[in-house]
Scaffold this active site. Structure first.
Site, PDB file in Angstrom:
ATOM      1  N   ASN A 157     -10.154   0.859   7.513  1.00 33.53           N
ATOM      2  CA  ASN A 157     -11.528   0.835   8.008  1.00 33.53           C
ATOM      3  C   ASN A 157     -11.649   0.550   9.500  1.00 33.53           C
ATOM      4  O   ASN A 157     -12.736   0.653  10.051  1.00 33.53           O
ATOM      5  CB  ASN A 157     -12.350  -0.179   7.213  1.00 33.53           C
ATOM      6  CG  ASN A 157     -12.503   0.237   5.770  1.00 33.53           C
ATOM      7  OD1 ASN A 157     -12.150   1.347   5.376  1.00 33.53           O
ATOM      8  ND2 ASN A 157     -13.030  -0.652   4.965  1.00 33.53           N
ATOM      9  N   TYR A 201       0.797  -1.223   0.000  1.00 33.86           N
ATOM     10  CA  TYR A 201       0.000   0.000   0.000  1.00 33.86           C
ATOM     11  C   TYR A 201       0.834   1.279   0.000  1.00 33.86           C
ATOM     12  O   TYR A 201       0.276   2.370  -0.092  1.00 33.86           O
ATOM     13  CB  TYR A 201      -0.956   0.008   1.194  1.00 33.86           C
ATOM     14  CG  TYR A 201      -1.923  -1.148   1.158  1.00 33.86           C
ATOM     15  CD1 TYR A 201      -2.957  -1.189   0.230  1.00 33.86           C
ATOM     16  CD2 TYR A 201      -1.776  -2.218   2.024  1.00 33.86           C
ATOM     17  CE1 TYR A 201      -3.834  -2.257   0.178  1.00 33.86           C
ATOM     18  CE2 TYR A 201      -2.649  -3.295   1.986  1.00 33.86           C
ATOM     19  CZ  TYR A 201      -3.676  -3.306   1.052  1.00 33.86           C
ATOM     20  OH  TYR A 201      -4.537  -4.371   1.007  1.00 33.86           O
ATOM     21  N   HIS A 225      -4.779   6.023  -0.813  1.00 35.26           N
ATOM     22  CA  HIS A 225      -5.364   5.810   0.506  1.00 35.26           C
ATOM     23  C   HIS A 225      -4.347   6.007   1.624  1.00 35.26           C
ATOM     24  O   HIS A 225      -4.733   6.101   2.790  1.00 35.26           O
ATOM     25  CB  HIS A 225      -5.936   4.391   0.575  1.00 35.26           C
ATOM     26  CG  HIS A 225      -7.316   4.301   1.131  1.00 35.26           C
ATOM     27  ND1 HIS A 225      -8.190   5.354   1.254  1.00 35.26           N
ATOM     28  CD2 HIS A 225      -8.002   3.221   1.608  1.00 35.26           C
ATOM     29  CE1 HIS A 225      -9.330   4.951   1.777  1.00 35.26           C
ATOM     30  NE2 HIS A 225      -9.240   3.656   2.008  1.00 35.26           N
ATOM     31  N   ASP A 281      -7.115  10.874   3.221  1.00 33.15           N
ATOM     32  CA  ASP A 281      -7.377  11.130   1.805  1.00 33.15           C
ATOM     33  C   ASP A 281      -8.824  11.543   1.564  1.00 33.15           C
ATOM     34  O   ASP A 281      -9.720  11.157   2.301  1.00 33.15           O
ATOM     35  CB  ASP A 281      -7.065   9.877   0.982  1.00 33.15           C
ATOM     36  CG  ASP A 281      -7.937   8.693   1.392  1.00 33.15           C
ATOM     37  OD1 ASP A 281      -7.817   8.241   2.546  1.00 33.15           O
ATOM     38  OD2 ASP A 281      -8.751   8.228   0.562  1.00 33.15           O
ATOM     39  N   ASN A 303     -14.732   5.496   5.450  1.00 35.57           N
ATOM     40  CA  ASN A 303     -14.886   4.450   6.465  1.00 35.57           C
ATOM     41  C   ASN A 303     -13.884   4.551   7.602  1.00 35.57           C
ATOM     42  O   ASN A 303     -14.201   4.177   8.739  1.00 35.57           O
ATOM     43  CB  ASN A 303     -14.825   3.071   5.813  1.00 35.57           C
ATOM     44  CG  ASN A 303     -16.063   2.785   4.989  1.00 35.57           C
ATOM     45  OD1 ASN A 303     -17.153   3.256   5.309  1.00 35.57           O
ATOM     46  ND2 ASN A 303     -15.899   2.036   3.917  1.00 35.57           N
TER      47      ASN A 303
END
Length: 187
Positions: A66, A14, A19, A91, A112
């Site tokens: 989340n 990631y 994100h 973000d 979320n």
């Protein structure tokens, strides 16, 4: 004492995605203020130091986006930091790449990670810095978009956005949220 929590997803896959802009800003703040984010407790990686004469904790929740509230609330509870002293950086797909939007409180707006923080803190009254990552293409899945990487052109704009987010965070740590909003919203 203030907490600055940058949201993102752990693990190498990631790194550099849309994100993970919260993690990127935390990394830049850590470099700028010489704060090692190397303590792994409370479902996060954090470091303690000083910014603008104020004690701060830089936090990167390691729970995946989340479930960010689990780490944010655990660190806030452990260090006895009130929600209004927790600054969250994340973000926003509704803002142009690199643009900022700063608020003292508010709804999750469909994010979320923020929804989970609100649930775990029990309030939506905490300041936040939203960093624009651009709107998703109409035919692209939202999850695929936020987990995509920036183009070279976007990366240049994001670096400027990260600089501004760091400057805004410093003002917010110094209890000058109104000036941060005036100076950086929409820029």
């Amino acid at each position: 004492m203030k907490i600055i929590a940058g949201l993102g997803n752990p693990t190498a896959q990631y790194v550099g995605t849309r994100h993970n802009v919260g993690f990127d800003v935390i990394d830049q703040l850590a470099d700028k203020y010489n704060i090692a984010v190397d303590t792994f407790k409370h479902k996060g990686a954090y470091g303690k130091g000083r910014m603008e004469g104020e004690g701060v904790i830089l936090l990167k929740p390691m729970t995946f986006m989340n479930l960010s509230g689990e780490s944010v609330a655990a660190v806030a509870n452990y260090f006895k930091v009130l929600p209004e002293d927790v600054i969250v950086i994340y973000d926003d797909i509704n803002l142009d790449v690199g643009r900022l939007r700063i608020r003292e409180k508010g709804s999750a707006g469909g994010h979320n990670g923020i929804k989970n923080i609100i649930a775990h803190l029990g309030t939506d009254v905490f300041p936040r810095i939203r960093v624009g990552v651009g709107m998703k293409p109409s035919k692209m899945d939202l999850a695929d978009y936020v987990l995509s990487r920036f183009t070279e052109e976007e990366r240049v704009l994001m670096e400027l956005g990260y600089d501004r987010a760091c400057e805004a965070a410093a003002l917010m740590v110094a209890d000058n949220i109104a000036k941060a909003m005036n100076d950086y919203n929409g820029k």
